[in-house]
Design a protein around this motif. Structure first.
Motif, PDB file in Angstrom:
ATOM      1  N   ASP A  15      15.323   6.181   1.895  1.00  0.00           N
ATOM      2  CA  ASP A  15      15.820   4.651   1.884  1.00  0.00           C
ATOM      3  C   ASP A  15      14.384   3.760   1.987  1.00  0.00           C
ATOM      4  O   ASP A  15      13.876   3.847   3.085  1.00  0.00           O
ATOM      5  N   PRO A  16      14.240   3.408   0.829  1.00  0.00           N
ATOM      6  CA  PRO A  16      12.715   2.304   1.043  1.00  0.00           C
ATOM      7  C   PRO A  16      12.952   1.279   2.095  1.00  0.00           C
ATOM      8  O   PRO A  16      11.987   0.763   2.278  1.00  0.00           O
ATOM      9  N   ALA A  69      10.175  -0.075   5.964  1.00  0.00           N
ATOM     10  CA  ALA A  69       9.234  -1.253   6.479  1.00  0.00           C
ATOM     11  C   ALA A  69       9.267  -1.338   8.042  1.00  0.00           C
ATOM     12  O   ALA A  69       8.265  -1.845   8.663  1.00  0.00           O
ATOM     13  N   SER A  70      10.591  -0.883   8.567  1.00  0.00           N
ATOM     14  CA  SER A  70      10.380  -0.861   9.956  1.00  0.00           C
ATOM     15  C   SER A  70       9.995   0.370  10.576  1.00  0.00           C
ATOM     16  O   SER A  70      10.116   0.470  12.164  1.00  0.00           O
ATOM     17  N   PHE A  71       9.416   1.108  10.046  1.00  0.00           N
ATOM     18  CA  PHE A  71       9.033   2.408  10.643  1.00  0.00           C
ATOM     19  C   PHE A  71       7.833   2.356  11.346  1.00  0.00           C
ATOM     20  O   PHE A  71       6.639   1.608  10.948  1.00  0.00           O
TER      21      PHE A  71
END
Length: 589
Positions: A34-35, A39-41
């Motif tokens: 899931d792209p 972003a929150s990784f």
């Protein structure tokens, strides 16, 4: 080991027997990436754990060459005796045997020494694999280094529903694997009844939840690890008490100071002292006192100093302390930053309070939030207050030797890099972290990072200078990893930084001498004016007349500036032909 109880179970209660069979591989579930989640990784650091699978053995050797030569010498003697020695006489044979052994041992020792010398010569002629052969290429490589950057490693959030400010940070002395964070609401009478008093110790290998909770009777404003005993922390509370915790004994404080003998205002800084027992610390508060403590007996302070600049020793005229600085290489000296923007240099050796306050440094318009000595050159120190950060030298007391520009947002904290003498960090109330490299830039920060949207209140750097932590107003502690160029010592950096500090100190000394000379001249003129009595005393203007005259001059200056700009605009709007005609007329005339 004794078997106290045996658990038994009947075969019939196990159920049917499991029969396992071979079958090909089968795909059960396929979850696509899931792209939006990427972003929150936050990538976690790799943890290297060395494991030794072979039993550790110590190296042991023994020299047997001398023993062999001795036995050979004895056998040679036994093979044939000289004529003057009777083998039947024990005394003669013993004397001759010792003589032969002595000669043989001398020859053997010479042989061994020769081989050792040959080995040393060969070793000295060996090639140095660490020798630098291509220094020019290395200089080119240094000039093309990557730009300074900062990467977010972890974000440690206050686990409580009602968020509090992360007021203080302290790294664990043993490698910095843990971080102690104190949480407190510093806004007067803004704390709600349901707000928690707890502070936490975080383990960076497990950043999802705190490893340990510290439970004081009042919110903790500042925390500091003991550099000698890693299990002990000292803390200053909002109600003025000083407490210490031992992580081996639980979350409750081991001992707290008595309220009657403690500070009257919140304790803004606690620092451990360099002592043999490792149990001494001192604290500072806005009540105008600096107290020394021994954690073995917190019932009363061991020493007390009132920060009264008039040197009367009264609390009425004392300046409130907001920051504290102590350098282990200077065990008797310490510095205090006050609420009125003044830095007070103190000496604990003084016998009276007047002797303990040695000098003052004035240069800020608001409370001094941070005070740090340079780890390489302790006589130079950094002060952070209002909208500016200043670098001072103990030799020049009238003004600072270097300073940053005035920022739009107020500064809240700052510190030096422990690995580079020319690099320091500052945090601002707009959530920005600035990294300053004085050898590269002096008017602007080398790197400016927007850490979060809320205000940053605290800052602390690890001993290796590679990772730093920033505490925010909403209780978020952000861990940042800065690039190697900002934490690795550059070539000749110590000499260049020392030369820069000395040059600026000399410049300020020259300016101080010039200002002193001008003041003396002005004083002499005023004394001469007083001696010559005027014939008619000029009428003194009232305050209203002075204000009116200042307003009139101000508006006149604005009007003249406006007319000047209008004339410039008219010149720009004048047609080219008109200008040429005017120029031709001037030439004819």
């Amino acid at each position: 080991m004794e078997i106290t109880y045996v658990y038994t179970k009947k075969r019939s209660e196990f159920g049917s027997q499991c029969n396992f069979t071979d079958r090909p591989v089968e795909l059960l579930v396929d979850i696509l990436p899931d792209p939006t989640v990427a972003a929150s990784f936050i990538q976690r650091d790799l943890c290297n754990m060395p494991v030794q699978c072979v039993q550790q053995m110590s190296e042991h050797e023994i020299n047997t060459e001398r023993l062999e030569t001795e036995t050979e010498g004895v056998n040679h003697v036994e093979g044939g005796w000289p004529k003057d020695v009777n083998p039947q006489e024990q005394e003669q044979t013993t004397r001759f045997r010792k003589k032969v052994e002595k000669e043989e041992s001398y020859i053997a020792s010479l042989t061994i020494l020769g081989s050792l010398m040959e080995h040393c010569i060969k070793q000295n002629n060996a090639i140095n694999i660490y020798e630098e052969y291509y220094e020019e290429e290395e200089e080119v490589q240094e000039s093309t280094e990557e730009p300074p950057t900062a990467k977010t490693l972890h974000v440690l959030k206050d686990p409580n529903d009602i968020k509090r400010t992360a007021t203080s940070l302290s790294w664990h002395p043993d490698g910095g694997r843990k971080l102690a964070v104190s949480y407190c609401c510093l806004e007067f009478q803004r704390a709600s009844k349901d707000m928690s008093f707890h502070s936490y110790i975080w383990n960076l290998e497990k950043p999802n939840k705190p490893q340990m909770t510290l439970k004081p009777s009042s919110p903790i404003v500042c925390l500091d690890y003991n550099p000698k005993d890693f299990h002990v922390l000292a803390g200053g509370c909002y109600n003025g008490q000083v407490a210490y915790w031992d992580t081996r004994k639980g979350s409750q404080p081991v001992e707290m100071s008595i309220i009657e003998q403690s500070h009257r205002d919140p304790v803004y800084k606690v620092i451990w002292l360099q002592s043999k027992t490792g149990t001494d610390c001192f604290s500072a508060s806005t009540d105008g006192q600096v107290l020394w403590w021994d954690i073995r007996k917190l019932s009363e302070p061991t020493e007390r100093l009132i920060l009264d600049i008039s040197k009367k020793g009264t609390l009425d005229g004392a300046a409130g302390a907001t920051s504290l600085e102590f350098e282990t290489t200077m065990p008797t000296k310490f510095m205090v930053g006050t609420e009125n923007g003044m830095v007070i240099a103190c000496n604990r050796k003084g016998k009276t309070p007047a002797e303990k306050i040695s000098s003052t440094f004035c240069g800020h318009h608001g409370p001094v939030y941070a005070l740090r000595r340079n780890p390489f050159y302790p006589k130079n120190f950094l002060s952070v207050a209002d909208w500016i950060a200043r670098i001072w030298s103990e030799d020049t007391k009238e003004s600072s030797i270097m300073w940053t520009r005035y920022h739009m947002a107020r500064l809240s904290d700052g510190c030096w890099s422990p690995t580079r003498p020319s690099v320091f960090f500052t945090t601002k109330m707009d959530g920005t972290l600035d990294v300053w490299d004085l050898l590269l830039k002096q008017k602007e920060p080398t790197l400016s990072v927007k850490v979060c949207d809320e205000a940053l209140y605290s800052l602390r750097v690890q001993d290796n200078g590679h990772i730093l932590a920033c505490g925010s107003q909403l209780g978020t502690a952000t861990l940042l990893e800065i690039s190697s160029g900002l934490c690795s010592l550059q070539r000749n950096e110590k000499a260049l930084a020392n030369e820069m500090f000395e040059r600026e100190s000399k410049r300020e000394k020259i300016l101080e001498a010039r200002r002193r000379e001008l003041r003396l001249k002005e004083r002499g003129r005023s004394d001469q004016g007083k001696e010559e009595e005027p014939k008619e005393a000029e009428p003194q203007e009232s305050t209203e007349d002075l204000v009116a005259r200042a307003e009139k001059e101000f508006f006149q200056a604005i009007e003249s500036e406006r007319k000047k700009r209008e004339q410039e605009q008219q010149k720009l709007q004048t047609p080219i032909s008109t200008v040429k005609v005017e120029e031709a007329g001037k030439l004819v005339s």
